[in-house]
Write an enzyme that holds these catalytic residues in place. Structure first.
Site, PDB file in Angstrom:
ATOM      1  N   ASP A   1      46.879  18.637  35.002  1.00 22.77           N
ATOM      2  CA  ASP A   1      46.539  19.835  34.254  1.00 22.77           C
ATOM      3  C   ASP A   1      45.490  19.550  33.180  1.00 22.77           C
ATOM      4  OD1 ASP A   1      47.210  22.664  33.398  1.00 22.77           O
ATOM      5  OD2 ASP A   1      47.735  21.598  31.556  1.00 22.77           O
TER       6      ASP A   1
ATOM      7  N   GLU B   1      42.588  19.635  37.771  1.00 21.37           N
ATOM      8  CA  GLU B   1      42.207  20.961  37.312  1.00 21.37           C
ATOM      9  C   GLU B   1      41.089  20.741  36.293  1.00 21.37           C
ATOM     10  OE1 GLU B   1      43.500  24.854  34.764  1.00 21.37           O
ATOM     11  OE2 GLU B   1      44.320  22.876  34.335  1.00 21.37           O
TER      12      GLU B   1
END
Length: 728
Positions: free
Chosen positions: A404, A457
């Site tokens: 993330d 990401e």
């Protein structure tokens, strides 16, 4: 009696109150040599308020101890140290227990060296709470990294949350504190009491806890696993494959709101049934590591090594993953090494000083998110995170980690104004320590677990996200294509009447699609916080919205790159997602929404069996744009090819009107089967198409195969050349 004058009164007091940094130096069994050269052993134990204290040896012999000072009892026997337990009489009642201070250290010199170097790849086996026997006694070894602490105590159910009798031993400059406590069993709750440099006691959960209490309670729990894996065939196949050359369509799931009230075990059957029906290759779970606030969706982690207790015990999660593997479904997990919350019970200022976080707030705090940033340049912190990635891959058989907020890690000025960030040693904005950490975790994960996948990401133009680390890349397997996502969603939300002027929003991605190994995401972030669901973004009435969704998804699945779709979009969720309630499953009672889900399942089935759509996703030589914007700006067509001569054409008509008899040059002559048509009646369309196939003939003088094709309004069709070799 042995001479105890060398032990200062202050030291006795520190031992008694559990504030001594080396309690084993005083307590436990200590051999000495008398003037005649004979070995004698002094035993000291801490038993305040006791009436009698006796050391009971394994052969049944007993040594009566005498009170010395501050609740400390002492006795001496001839010979070397022997195994013993301690019998204590309180108010006429005898209790027998093990002595934590008679045992050798539970962390070895090699472990301490590797931790200091930041290279201990199985950190969870050394730090945290580990049940095992030592010197014939069953118990738990506790170990924690707290280099700034003056003293550390273990508190828990087993000592009525009073740690004065369980002070830990400092392992010197390593910053590790350890203690083996006999008789403690798995399932026991515990925490650490830490005496800060300012002489203040603070209470902390174990950073290495592998099991926790149900939030909002915050105690750590001594773990135990009895799980026996049955996914050997899956793991063997995985180790022999490379994800880049495999089909990958990911179903992103927030476990708590997929269906309400289901735990790790209860969700297994319905989730497997649904994923098989809809044809996805993988499930990706939003973070399942323990987190204090459910509204963070798991992205503010307090227990990096502990599956959240909201849905069951760690073995229950192992069961879910095992079942998914046995059903042929891969499992990915969101991983959040970019930041952590400021909750006082967890990592923040763990030993009274910045430890896991960078001490400089210009590097150590996320102003937007109200969280702290790891100190990636500190070896022990880097080790904590690298080992954590390996832990999920090793202990839970996770097939890959989606990392993330990588962009926030790469740049020192991320979401900061001038003067709010500190340049690197070269004066630049790149976080060099974070870059090295990402390279290390990717390299180590792929080496230790062949066949897994690491996904970034990452939303910027940082070069080489999926390039090899030996070529100065970050070493990820895939990068989210956020540019494609933003552009295509902007395009598809437009009224078809105006799309012709914005064709570049759908096709600009062809310019850079092969610069990285991309994954195309329609994730939870796109259907929350006022953005509406995927269906609600579409223009027109309900039928037109559904047609747009089908056309868009088929275009996405044909576009180079792997795929990800957030739960609910496969059946046309009407309302935007909220973690506080389940998906609108009742929509499947309506034929149009059931047909959309049927379409997604059919599309995934065709995708998985059609190698040109996935085998060479990152190879620009296997892709060719057909037609041109001037040909018809609402029609986008391109060819995909595999390594064996297989060819597929993807043609999308994003206009609100049908195109009949449209001339299209094809790469080769012959028959092309219509393997997918989003306007098919079984999917809720009008049934307009090409009777299952088209024929391309060479006509005229230019020698190019040409066909006439019918394109339904708001549709995508896939054509496969009749000689294509299907994947096995």
């Amino acid at each position: 009696m042995i001479d105890t004058t060398g032990i200062a009164t202050a030291e006795w007091a520190a031992i008694s109150t559990g504030s001594h940094h080396a309690p084993h130096d005083v307590l436990g069994a200590h051999p000495t040599t008398d003037s005649a050269g004979r070995t004698r052993t002094t035993i000291r134990v801490r038993r305040p308020l006791a009436d009698e204290v006796t050391a009971v040896f394994t052969d049944g012999a007993r040594l009566i101890l005498k009170h010395v000072a501050h609740g400390i009892w002492e006795g001496q026997h001839d010979g070397a140290p022997l195994s013993y337990r301690v019998a204590t009489v309180y108010d006429g009642r005898e209790e027998v227990a093990g002595d934590p201070y008679r045992h050798r250290p539970t962390t070895g010199e090699l472990d301490l060296h590797l931790i200091a170097e930041g290279r201990h790849e199985r950190l969870w086996e050394v730090l945290g709470a580990n049940s095992h026997p030592i010197d014939g006694e069953i118990g738990v070894s506790f170990a924690v990294w707290a280099p700034n602490a003056q003293a550390v105590r273990v508190v828990g159910e087993f000592n009525a949350w009073n740690g004065e009798g369980h002070s830990m031993r400092s392992m010197g400059g390593s910053g590790i504190w350890e203690l083996f406590i006999p008789d403690v069993t798995p399932g026991a709750q515990y925490k650490y009491q830490i005496l800060t440099p300012e002489s203040r006691w603070i209470l902390k959960a174990d950073p290495m806890a592998r099991r926790t209490q149900m939030p909002p309670e915050t105690a750590s729990i001594v773990p135990f696993s009895a799980y026996s894996w049955r996914d050997g065939a899956w793991m063997t196949r995985r180790a022999a494959t490379h994800a880049v050359a495999q089909p990958m369509s990911i179903y992103e799931v927030h476990l708590g709101s997929w269906r309400e009230g289901l735990g790790y075990r209860e969700i297994a059957d319905p989730l497997i049934e649904h994923v098989i029906e809809t044809g996805f290759t993988h499930v990706e779970f939003m973070p399942l590591q323990e987190h204090p606030f459910g509204g963070s969706w798991g992205y503010q982690v307090s227990g990096y090594y502990a599956p959240t207790a909201r849905f069951g015990a760690p073995d229950d999660l192992r069961y879910l993953i095992d079942r998914l593997h046995q059903a042929g479904i891969g499992v990915l997990l969101d991983w959040v090494p970019g930041h952590f919350p400021k909750d006082e019970f967890a990592l923040a200022r763990f030993d009274g000083r910045p430890l896991y976080e960078h001490p400089d707030p210009r590097r150590g705090e996320h102003q937007d998110w109200g969280t702290l940033i790891f100190d990636y340049g500190r070896p022990e912190v880097r080790n904590f995170l690298v080992a954590n990635a390996l832990y999920w891959l090793d202990q839970f058989h996770i097939d890959g980690l989606r990392v993330d907020a990588v962009a926030s890690m790469l740049y020192l000025d991320y979401s900061r104004n001038d003067g709010e960030w500190e340049p690197n040693v070269h004066g630049g904005r790149e976080n060099l320590e974070a870059i090295r950490f990402l390279q290390e975790v990717n390299t180590t994960a792929y080496r230790a677990h062949p066949g897994i996948v690491m996904i970034a990401e990452e939303s910027t133009s940082f070069p080489g996200v999926t390039a090899r680390t030996d070529s100065a890349g970050l070493g990820f397997g895939f990068k989210w294509n956020m540019g494609w996502m933003n552009d295509s969603l902007q395009y598809i939300a437009r009224d078809p009447m105006y799309r012709a002027h914005h064709e570049g929003e759908m096709t600009f991605s062809f310019v850079y699609a092969f610069g990285e190994n991309y994954l195309l995401p329609i994730s939870h972030d796109e259907v929350v916080h006022g953005k509406g669901s995927l269906l609600s973004k579409m223009p027109g009435d309900h039928a037109h919205k559904l047609a747009n969704v089908r056309a868009y998804l088929a275009y996405m699945w044909g576009h180079p790159g792997k795929k990800l779709l957030f739960m609910g979009q496969e059946f046309g969720q009407l309302s935007e997602w909220s973690e506080g309630r389940a998906l609108d499953w009742w929509l499947l009672e309506q034929p149009a929404h059931a047909q959309l889900q049927h379409f997604v399942g059919a599309m995934n089935t065709v995708y998985r069996s059609t190698a040109p759509l996935w085998e060479r996703d990152s190879d620009s030589t296997r892709f060719r744009r057909l037609g041109a914007p001037s040909w018809d700006p609402n029609v986008i067509a391109f060819e995909r090819r595999d390594s064996h001569g297989g060819r597929v054409i993807v043609i999308s008509n994003f206009a609100g009107v049908e195109r009949t008899g449209l001339a299209l040059d094809l790469p080769v002559a012959g028959l092309w089967d219509e393997i997918l048509n989003t306007d098919a009646t079984e999917y809720g369309g009008h049934g307009i198409g090409n009777y299952g196939r088209v024929a391309a003939h060479i006509t005229g003088d230019h020698g190019t195969p040409t066909t006439k094709i019918t394109l339904p309004a708001l549709s995508t069709i896939w054509l496969r050349h009749r000689t294509e070799r299907l994947s096995v």
